[in-house]
Design a protein around this motif. Structure first.
Motif, PDB file in Angstrom:
ATOM      1  N   ASP A 157      -2.651 -34.432  42.943  1.00 27.65           N
ATOM      2  CA  ASP A 157      -4.406 -33.397  42.169  1.00 27.65           C
ATOM      3  C   ASP A 157      -5.496 -33.366  43.012  1.00 27.65           C
ATOM      4  O   ASP A 157      -6.050 -32.466  42.450  1.00 27.65           O
ATOM      5  N   ARG A 158      -4.305 -34.345  44.516  1.00 26.04           N
ATOM      6  CA  ARG A 158      -6.161 -33.940  45.486  1.00 26.04           C
ATOM      7  C   ARG A 158      -6.091 -31.965  46.513  1.00 26.04           C
ATOM      8  O   ARG A 158      -7.016 -32.433  46.275  1.00 26.04           O
ATOM      9  N   PHE A 159      -4.799 -31.778  45.757  1.00 23.94           N
ATOM     10  CA  PHE A 159      -4.968 -30.765  46.938  1.00 23.94           C
ATOM     11  C   PHE A 159      -6.082 -30.229  45.768  1.00 23.94           C
ATOM     12  O   PHE A 159      -6.400 -29.221  45.722  1.00 23.94           O
ATOM     13  N   ARG A 160      -6.568 -30.203  44.716  1.00 26.47           N
ATOM     14  CA  ARG A 160      -7.468 -29.040  44.680  1.00 26.47           C
ATOM     15  C   ARG A 160      -9.011 -29.521  44.765  1.00 26.47           C
ATOM     16  O   ARG A 160      -9.821 -28.790  44.846  1.00 26.47           O
ATOM     17  N   LEU A 161      -8.661 -30.566  45.805  1.00 28.85           N
ATOM     18  CA  LEU A 161     -10.241 -30.400  46.329  1.00 28.85           C
ATOM     19  C   LEU A 161     -10.074 -29.551  47.893  1.00 28.85           C
ATOM     20  O   LEU A 161     -10.769 -29.575  48.209  1.00 28.85           O
ATOM     21  N   GLY A 162      -9.020 -28.781  47.967  1.00 27.04           N
ATOM     22  CA  GLY A 162      -8.547 -28.185  49.397  1.00 27.04           C
ATOM     23  C   GLY A 162      -7.334 -28.784  49.327  1.00 27.04           C
ATOM     24  O   GLY A 162      -6.449 -29.578  49.393  1.00 27.04           O
ATOM     25  N   ALA A 163      -6.749 -27.566  50.696  1.00 23.02           N
ATOM     26  CA  ALA A 163      -5.765 -27.411  51.276  1.00 23.02           C
ATOM     27  C   ALA A 163      -5.051 -29.298  52.014  1.00 23.02           C
ATOM     28  O   ALA A 163      -3.810 -29.498  52.183  1.00 23.02           O
ATOM     29  N   ASN A 164      -6.381 -29.640  52.342  1.00 26.25           N
ATOM     30  CA  ASN A 164      -6.161 -30.768  53.131  1.00 26.25           C
ATOM     31  C   ASN A 164      -6.550 -32.427  52.102  1.00 26.25           C
ATOM     32  O   ASN A 164      -6.257 -33.323  53.011  1.00 26.25           O
ATOM     33  N   GLY A 165      -6.571 -32.235  50.712  1.00 19.29           N
ATOM     34  CA  GLY A 165      -7.089 -32.607  50.555  1.00 19.29           C
ATOM     35  C   GLY A 165      -6.381 -34.161  50.229  1.00 19.29           C
ATOM     36  O   GLY A 165      -7.339 -35.234  49.482  1.00 19.29           O
ATOM     37  N   LEU A 166      -4.816 -34.397  50.021  1.00 22.22           N
ATOM     38  CA  LEU A 166      -3.957 -34.882  50.073  1.00 22.22           C
ATOM     39  C   LEU A 166      -3.681 -35.562  51.800  1.00 22.22           C
ATOM     40  O   LEU A 166      -2.918 -34.535  52.170  1.00 22.22           O
ATOM     41  N   HIS A 173       6.782 -42.723  46.721  1.00 25.08           N
ATOM     42  CA  HIS A 173       7.218 -42.479  46.035  1.00 25.08           C
ATOM     43  C   HIS A 173       8.277 -41.957  46.894  1.00 25.08           C
ATOM     44  O   HIS A 173       7.609 -40.469  47.325  1.00 25.08           O
ATOM     45  N   GLN A 174       9.491 -41.892  47.069  1.00 25.71           N
ATOM     46  CA  GLN A 174      10.025 -40.239  48.349  1.00 25.71           C
ATOM     47  C   GLN A 174      10.018 -39.543  46.613  1.00 25.71           C
ATOM     48  O   GLN A 174      10.308 -38.007  46.804  1.00 25.71           O
ATOM     49  N   GLU A 175       9.812 -39.569  45.491  1.00 25.87           N
ATOM     50  CA  GLU A 175      10.301 -38.644  44.571  1.00 25.87           C
ATOM     51  C   GLU A 175       8.971 -38.007  44.340  1.00 25.87           C
ATOM     52  O   GLU A 175       9.034 -36.985  43.597  1.00 25.87           O
ATOM     53  N   ALA A 176       7.987 -39.324  44.667  1.00 16.52           N
ATOM     54  CA  ALA A 176       6.048 -37.484  44.846  1.00 16.52           C
ATOM     55  C   ALA A 176       6.333 -36.787  45.532  1.00 16.52           C
ATOM     56  O   ALA A 176       5.642 -36.065  45.420  1.00 16.52           O
ATOM     57  N   VAL A 177       7.060 -37.677  47.333  1.00 19.06           N
ATOM     58  CA  VAL A 177       6.827 -36.593  48.588  1.00 19.06           C
ATOM     59  C   VAL A 177       7.477 -34.902  47.604  1.00 19.06           C
ATOM     60  O   VAL A 177       7.020 -33.915  48.832  1.00 19.06           O
ATOM     61  N   GLN A 178       8.836 -35.724  46.994  1.00 15.82           N
ATOM     62  CA  GLN A 178       9.229 -34.169  46.787  1.00 15.82           C
ATOM     63  C   GLN A 178       7.976 -33.418  45.981  1.00 15.82           C
ATOM     64  O   GLN A 178       8.776 -32.250  46.008  1.00 15.82           O
ATOM     65  N   LEU A 179       7.222 -33.909  45.938  1.00 18.06           N
ATOM     66  CA  LEU A 179       6.581 -32.603  44.940  1.00 18.06           C
ATOM     67  C   LEU A 179       5.337 -32.597  45.106  1.00 18.06           C
ATOM     68  O   LEU A 179       4.987 -31.580  44.850  1.00 18.06           O
ATOM     69  N   VAL A 180       4.724 -32.897  46.779  1.00 11.64           N
ATOM     70  CA  VAL A 180       3.590 -32.119  47.006  1.00 11.64           C
ATOM     71  C   VAL A 180       3.515 -30.415  47.026  1.00 11.64           C
ATOM     72  O   VAL A 180       3.197 -30.222  47.160  1.00 11.64           O
ATOM     73  N   ASP A 181       4.865 -30.197  47.758  1.00 17.25           N
ATOM     74  CA  ASP A 181       4.743 -28.652  47.239  1.00 17.25           C
ATOM     75  C   ASP A 181       4.754 -28.035  46.222  1.00 17.25           C
ATOM     76  O   ASP A 181       3.865 -27.141  46.318  1.00 17.25           O
ATOM     77  N   PHE A 182       5.022 -28.694  45.028  1.00 16.79           N
ATOM     78  CA  PHE A 182       5.046 -27.975  43.846  1.00 16.79           C
ATOM     79  C   PHE A 182       3.555 -28.572  43.263  1.00 16.79           C
ATOM     80  O   PHE A 182       2.770 -27.245  42.915  1.00 16.79           O
ATOM     81  N   ALA A 183       3.088 -29.429  43.804  1.00 15.72           N
ATOM     82  CA  ALA A 183       1.207 -29.471  43.639  1.00 15.72           C
ATOM     83  C   ALA A 183       1.167 -28.797  43.881  1.00 15.72           C
ATOM     84  O   ALA A 183      -0.521 -28.488  42.749  1.00 15.72           O
ATOM     85  N   ARG A 184       1.116 -28.612  45.064  1.00 19.57           N
ATOM     86  CA  ARG A 184      -0.028 -27.562  46.080  1.00 19.57           C
ATOM     87  C   ARG A 184       0.364 -26.192  44.840  1.00 19.57           C
ATOM     88  O   ARG A 184      -0.994 -25.327  44.984  1.00 19.57           O
ATOM     89  N   ASP A 185       0.867 -25.878  45.563  1.00 16.66           N
ATOM     90  CA  ASP A 185       1.599 -24.143  44.470  1.00 16.66           C
ATOM     91  C   ASP A 185       0.972 -24.429  42.674  1.00 16.66           C
ATOM     92  O   ASP A 185       0.473 -23.491  42.848  1.00 16.66           O
ATOM     93  N   LEU A 186       0.900 -25.301  42.677  1.00 10.33           N
ATOM     94  CA  LEU A 186       0.824 -25.595  40.657  1.00 10.33           C
ATOM     95  C   LEU A 186      -0.663 -24.678  40.859  1.00 10.33           C
ATOM     96  O   LEU A 186      -1.287 -25.055  39.904  1.00 10.33           O
ATOM     97  N   VAL A 187      -1.501 -26.183  41.829  1.00 13.22           N
ATOM     98  CA  VAL A 187      -3.015 -25.770  41.990  1.00 13.22           C
ATOM     99  C   VAL A 187      -3.475 -24.577  42.156  1.00 13.22           C
ATOM    100  O   VAL A 187      -4.336 -23.521  41.779  1.00 13.22           O
ATOM    101  N   ARG A 188      -3.019 -23.841  43.643  1.00 13.30           N
ATOM    102  CA  ARG A 188      -3.058 -22.412  43.514  1.00 13.30           C
ATOM    103  C   ARG A 188      -2.761 -21.282  42.582  1.00 13.30           C
ATOM    104  O   ARG A 188      -3.479 -21.013  42.911  1.00 13.30           O
ATOM    105  N   GLN A 189      -2.317 -21.622  41.762  1.00 14.94           N
ATOM    106  CA  GLN A 189      -1.939 -20.475  41.007  1.00 14.94           C
ATOM    107  C   GLN A 189      -2.851 -21.323  39.434  1.00 14.94           C
ATOM    108  O   GLN A 189      -3.296 -20.510  38.610  1.00 14.94           O
ATOM    109  N   THR A 190      -3.600 -22.057  38.787  1.00 11.19           N
ATOM    110  CA  THR A 190      -4.316 -22.589  38.035  1.00 11.19           C
ATOM    111  C   THR A 190      -5.717 -22.815  38.806  1.00 11.19           C
ATOM    112  O   THR A 190      -6.412 -23.313  37.457  1.00 11.19           O
ATOM    113  N   VAL A 191      -6.002 -23.172  39.339  1.00  9.17           N
ATOM    114  CA  VAL A 191      -7.247 -23.938  39.573  1.00  9.17           C
ATOM    115  C   VAL A 191      -8.234 -22.897  39.706  1.00  9.17           C
ATOM    116  O   VAL A 191      -8.311 -22.237  41.078  1.00  9.17           O
TER     117      VAL A 191
END
Ligand code: FE2
Ligand code: FE2
Length: 191
Positions: A157-166, A173-191
């Motif tokens: 959720d560091r993407f809420r601090l900016g596009a380069n927040g994370l 975990h690889q499972e977390a790396v796979q969620l990076v684009d999803f997390a960036r998009d979710l912040v863009r849509q909701t914050v």
């Protein structure tokens, strides 16, 4: 709830059911010290809850109770902040609030692994892992696994601090790396 409906509708049931339950639970029952914070809002906790459940569900070794540990940690972890900086110690204050809260309220079970993950989420991995191993020797391996998952979820959720927040190189975990684009998009849509 800020997460778009189409995202919720596409979640696997093992994630969707606890996500909806604990989001609603947090909204209705928990108090946040920094009610006017822009970066440690209930929205942040809600997204961390979603990421923690998604990472947890994708790792075969996690049980339903493990996902519950992650859920309790997510909704309480930033409730007792005194400021928006590092605020070392807010994890311990959250854990103390969680323990007292569970003593009074019968609709939530106190889970010791959750209190420890919460307590040490604001410390570096080495310090946190060492302290957890000493605090819960019988369940150290499991609790440390959940600690590392939770820290990746909070980091996503560091993407809420900016596009380069994370810096994704720090994800554990690889499972977390796979969620990076999803997390960036979710912040863009909701914050
Ligand atoms: Fe925190
Ligand atoms: Fe957080």
């Amino acid at each position: 709830m800020t997460t778009p409906r189409y995202i919720i509708d596409n979640l696997p049931a093992q994630v969707k059911i606890p996500y909806l339950h604990w989001t609603e639970y947090m909204e209705s029952n928990l108090s946040f010290n920094l009610a006017n914070s822009e970066i440690h809002t209930k929205g942040h906790s809600e997204r961390v809850l979603l990421y923690a459940l998604l990472i947890g569900e994708r790792m075969a070794e996690n049980t339903k109770t493990d996902l519950c540990v992650l859920a309790h940690t997510a909704i309480f972890h930033d409730t007792r902040r005194l400021d928006d900086g590092l605020d070392t110690g807010h994890g311990a204050r959250a854990a103390s609030y969680y323990m007292k809260y569970c003593e009074i309220n019968t609709d939530i079970a106190f889970l010791k692994p959750a209190s420890l993950v919460m307590k040490y989420h604001d410390r570096d991995d080495e310090t946190g892992i060492k302290a957890i191993a000493q605090s819960i020797p019988n369940e150290a391996e499991r609790t440390i696994r959940l600690y590392r998952i939770f820290k990746d979820a909070d980091a996503l959720d560091r993407f809420r601090l900016g596009a380069n927040g994370l810096d994704t190189r720090f994800l554990r975990h690889q499972e977390a790396v796979q969620l990076v684009d999803f997390a960036r998009d979710l912040v863009r849509q909701t914050v």
